[in-house]
Design a protein around this motif. Structure first.
Motif, PDB file in Angstrom:
ATOM      1  N   ARG A 114     -45.166  -7.258  -1.042  1.00 14.43           N
ATOM      2  CA  ARG A 114     -43.879  -7.652  -2.272  1.00 14.43           C
ATOM      3  C   ARG A 114     -43.005  -7.773  -1.521  1.00 14.43           C
ATOM      4  N   ASN A 115     -42.222  -8.889  -2.521  1.00 10.74           N
ATOM      5  CA  ASN A 115     -40.827  -9.516  -1.939  1.00 10.74           C
ATOM      6  C   ASN A 115     -40.378  -8.829  -1.026  1.00 10.74           C
ATOM      7  N   PRO A 116     -39.461  -9.165  -0.141  1.00  7.99           N
ATOM      8  CA  PRO A 116     -38.528  -8.863   0.722  1.00  7.99           C
ATOM      9  C   PRO A 116     -37.239  -7.963   0.293  1.00  7.99           C
ATOM     10  N   LYS A 117     -36.850  -9.456  -1.160  1.00 10.93           N
ATOM     11  CA  LYS A 117     -35.210  -8.275  -0.845  1.00 10.93           C
ATOM     12  C   LYS A 117     -35.752  -7.792  -1.989  1.00 10.93           C
ATOM     13  N   LYS A 242     -37.765   2.423  -9.867  1.00 16.32           N
ATOM     14  CA  LYS A 242     -37.761   1.721 -10.973  1.00 16.32           C
ATOM     15  C   LYS A 242     -38.750   0.458 -11.041  1.00 16.32           C
ATOM     16  N   GLY A 243     -39.816   0.130 -10.236  1.00 18.29           N
ATOM     17  CA  GLY A 243     -40.466  -0.749  -9.545  1.00 18.29           C
ATOM     18  C   GLY A 243     -40.422  -2.552 -10.869  1.00 18.29           C
ATOM     19  N   GLU A 244     -39.287  -2.361 -10.273  1.00 19.55           N
ATOM     20  CA  GLU A 244     -38.606  -4.034 -11.718  1.00 19.55           C
ATOM     21  C   GLU A 244     -39.075  -4.923 -10.611  1.00 19.55           C
ATOM     22  N   VAL A 245     -38.595  -5.925 -10.353  1.00 13.80           N
ATOM     23  CA  VAL A 245     -38.353  -7.154 -10.052  1.00 13.80           C
ATOM     24  C   VAL A 245     -37.786  -7.864 -10.390  1.00 13.80           C
ATOM     25  N   GLY A 246     -36.744  -8.137  -9.020  1.00 12.91           N
ATOM     26  CA  GLY A 246     -35.644  -9.127  -9.246  1.00 12.91           C
ATOM     27  C   GLY A 246     -34.188  -7.699  -8.829  1.00 12.91           C
ATOM     28  N   SER A 247     -34.742  -6.899  -9.167  1.00 11.80           N
ATOM     29  CA  SER A 247     -33.650  -5.752  -9.797  1.00 11.80           C
ATOM     30  C   SER A 247     -32.638  -6.488  -7.727  1.00 11.80           C
ATOM     31  N   ASP A 261     -34.173 -15.239   3.298  1.00  7.70           N
ATOM     32  CA  ASP A 261     -34.429 -16.785   3.178  1.00  7.70           C
ATOM     33  C   ASP A 261     -34.538 -16.883   4.564  1.00  7.70           C
ATOM     34  N   ARG A 262     -34.245 -17.276   4.982  1.00 10.01           N
ATOM     35  CA  ARG A 262     -33.465 -17.929   6.350  1.00 10.01           C
ATOM     36  C   ARG A 262     -35.330 -17.487   7.599  1.00 10.01           C
ATOM     37  N   GLN A 263     -34.317 -15.834   7.160  1.00 10.55           N
ATOM     38  CA  GLN A 263     -36.066 -14.802   8.254  1.00 10.55           C
ATOM     39  C   GLN A 263     -37.848 -15.351   7.576  1.00 10.55           C
ATOM     40  N   MET A 264     -37.719 -15.186   6.597  1.00 12.18           N
ATOM     41  CA  MET A 264     -38.940 -15.192   6.084  1.00 12.18           C
ATOM     42  C   MET A 264     -39.967 -16.456   6.432  1.00 12.18           C
ATOM     43  N   THR A 265     -38.882 -17.941   6.230  1.00  9.58           N
ATOM     44  CA  THR A 265     -39.847 -19.133   5.914  1.00  9.58           C
ATOM     45  C   THR A 265     -39.993 -19.129   8.112  1.00  9.58           C
ATOM     46  N   GLU A 266     -38.812 -18.520   8.748  1.00  6.11           N
ATOM     47  CA  GLU A 266     -38.785 -18.802   9.567  1.00  6.11           C
ATOM     48  C   GLU A 266     -40.446 -17.765  10.597  1.00  6.11           C
ATOM     49  N   LYS A 267     -39.849 -16.523  10.170  1.00  6.03           N
ATOM     50  CA  LYS A 267     -41.267 -16.282  10.496  1.00  6.03           C
ATOM     51  C   LYS A 267     -42.494 -15.861  10.489  1.00  6.03           C
ATOM     52  N   LEU A 268     -42.738 -16.142   8.898  1.00  3.90           N
ATOM     53  CA  LEU A 268     -44.151 -16.630   8.188  1.00  3.90           C
ATOM     54  C   LEU A 268     -44.781 -17.462   8.365  1.00  3.90           C
ATOM     55  N   ALA A 269     -43.762 -18.827   9.126  1.00  3.40           N
ATOM     56  CA  ALA A 269     -44.644 -20.459   8.764  1.00  3.40           C
ATOM     57  C   ALA A 269     -46.122 -19.891   9.469  1.00  3.40           C
ATOM     58  N   GLY A 270     -46.498 -20.871   8.594  1.00  2.00           N
ATOM     59  CA  GLY A 270     -48.662 -21.046   9.245  1.00  2.00           C
ATOM     60  C   GLY A 270     -49.339 -19.379   8.199  1.00  2.00           C
ATOM     61  N   THR A 271     -48.700 -19.166   7.524  1.00  2.00           N
ATOM     62  CA  THR A 271     -49.029 -17.713   6.596  1.00  2.00           C
ATOM     63  C   THR A 271     -49.579 -17.797   5.820  1.00  2.00           C
ATOM     64  N   ASP A 272     -48.860 -19.064   4.798  1.00  2.00           N
ATOM     65  CA  ASP A 272     -49.300 -19.110   3.119  1.00  2.00           C
ATOM     66  C   ASP A 272     -48.705 -18.294   2.451  1.00  2.00           C
ATOM     67  N   ILE A 273     -48.162 -17.775   3.343  1.00  2.00           N
ATOM     68  CA  ILE A 273     -47.358 -16.520   2.231  1.00  2.00           C
ATOM     69  C   ILE A 273     -46.317 -16.887   1.357  1.00  2.00           C
ATOM     70  N   ALA A 274     -46.495 -16.962  -0.338  1.00  2.00           N
ATOM     71  CA  ALA A 274     -45.508 -16.375  -1.233  1.00  2.00           C
ATOM     72  C   ALA A 274     -44.471 -15.878  -1.587  1.00  2.00           C
ATOM     73  N   PHE A 275     -43.223 -16.092  -1.864  1.00  2.00           N
ATOM     74  CA  PHE A 275     -42.969 -14.832  -2.853  1.00  2.00           C
ATOM     75  C   PHE A 275     -43.018 -15.214  -3.849  1.00  2.00           C
ATOM     76  N   THR A 276     -42.472 -14.269  -5.402  1.00  2.00           N
ATOM     77  CA  THR A 276     -42.190 -14.246  -6.452  1.00  2.00           C
ATOM     78  C   THR A 276     -41.290 -13.469  -6.109  1.00  2.00           C
ATOM     79  N   TYR A 277     -39.690 -13.806  -6.777  1.00  2.00           N
ATOM     80  CA  TYR A 277     -38.561 -12.507  -6.548  1.00  2.00           C
ATOM     81  C   TYR A 277     -38.070 -12.850  -8.035  1.00  2.00           C
ATOM     82  N   ALA A 278     -38.601 -12.978  -8.879  1.00  2.00           N
ATOM     83  CA  ALA A 278     -38.123 -13.066 -10.331  1.00  2.00           C
ATOM     84  C   ALA A 278     -39.734 -12.930 -11.633  1.00  2.00           C
ATOM     85  N   LEU A 279     -39.800 -13.359 -12.110  1.00  2.00           N
ATOM     86  CA  LEU A 279     -40.499 -12.643 -13.562  1.00  2.00           C
ATOM     87  C   LEU A 279     -39.905 -12.735 -15.267  1.00  2.00           C
TER      88      LEU A 279
END
Length: 279
Positions: A114-117, A242-247, A261-279
């Protein structure tokens, strides 16, 4: 199956959650459980985890749903599949999972992320209601307010099944290493389930080599709404919010959002993980 005398999934959930609550009360006073350098909430048993790694034989053709805490594992998809498979749920990091037993048993893993935020916000609402800590312990371990909670959490000070100084991205990277080389692990995004549940359900069923009818898809979709899951969980609804996206936008400051954002970019480099922060 209609007419079955076996306990329903909702009854199982109620029983298990009561057992966890009772066990947590007995463990009151402990800050965390440690197993091979990984720190867990006190109601986890190090002995149980050692048994799972060393001695437990995964039943043939089982499905293990793995995830980091508060990333959507409770989406009541899996037990509704019309198949004779056993389903198990775990938050353990990949480093503590017995992949040899997985292979020998011809079983499969579904890893939910799930998106980390939103995950951080959900973890806040869950963790601050834990009853195994006194208020003094809760403030010292988790933080006395949202800002302190956030700082401690993202600094890796919370016992969430990873090592000291680690949090969600380390759990993700550990499992992503396995996903890249193991065809028996499927990556599922929580937000994709929210956006197009039927399509994701069919993708999961294909991975599990299960044929679903239109009625199966519709019935499972109906059972997997947040309101339906809350009804199934009975009074134990603190694990389903609530299970909502974007809260996260109602909680995180701009600085906190940018730090993630900075931590995820740095620590997940090379994993191809993409997050969805809003629907």
């Amino acid at each position: 199956m209609e007419g079955s005398s076996q306990p329903t999934f909702s009854e199982d959930i109620k029983r298990v959650m009561q057992e966890i609550s009772d066990y947590a009360q007995n463990k009151e006073g402990n800050a965390a459980t440690e197993c091979r350098g990984k720190l867990f909430l006190p109601f986890f048993s190090a002995e149980c985890m050692e048994f799972m790694m060393n001695d437990w034989k995964i039943p043939e053709n089982s499905v293990i749903v793995a995830s980091y805490p508060k990333t959507g594992k409770k989406f009541d998809v899996y037990p509704n599949f019309p198949i004779p498979r056993k389903f198990f749920f775990t938050h353990v990091p990949a480093e503590l999972f017995n992949f040899e037993s997985l292979k020998k048993s011809n079983s499969k893993v579904i890893y939910v992320y799930r998106n980390p935020k939103d995950q951080a916000v959900s973890w806040y609402h869950f963790a601050t209601k834990l009853r195994m800590y006194t208020e003094e312990q809760k403030n010292a371990i988790l933080g006395k307010d949202w800002n302190e909670f956030f700082d401690k959490y993202t600094a890796g000070e919370h016992p969430t099944g990873v090592g000291k100084g680690e949090w969600y991205p380390e759990h993700l990277t550990g499992w992503m290493k396995q996903i890249k080389r193991n065809k028996d692990i499927l990556l599922v995004e929580y937000e994709s389930l929210k956006k197009d549940f039927a399509s994701e359900l069919l993708r999961i069923s294909e991975f599990l080599e299960v044929q679903l009818s239109e009625d199966d898809v519709q019935r499972t979709s109906d059972r997997c709404t947040i309101s339906a899951m809350k009804n199934a969980a009975g009074v134990r609804t603190q694990n389903l919010r609530k299970g909502e996206v974007g809260s996260w936008k109602d909680h995180l400051t701009v600085a906190q959002s940018e730090m993630i954002d900075r931590q995820m970019t740095e620590k997940l480099a090379g994993t191809d993980i993409a997050f969805t922060y809003a629907l």
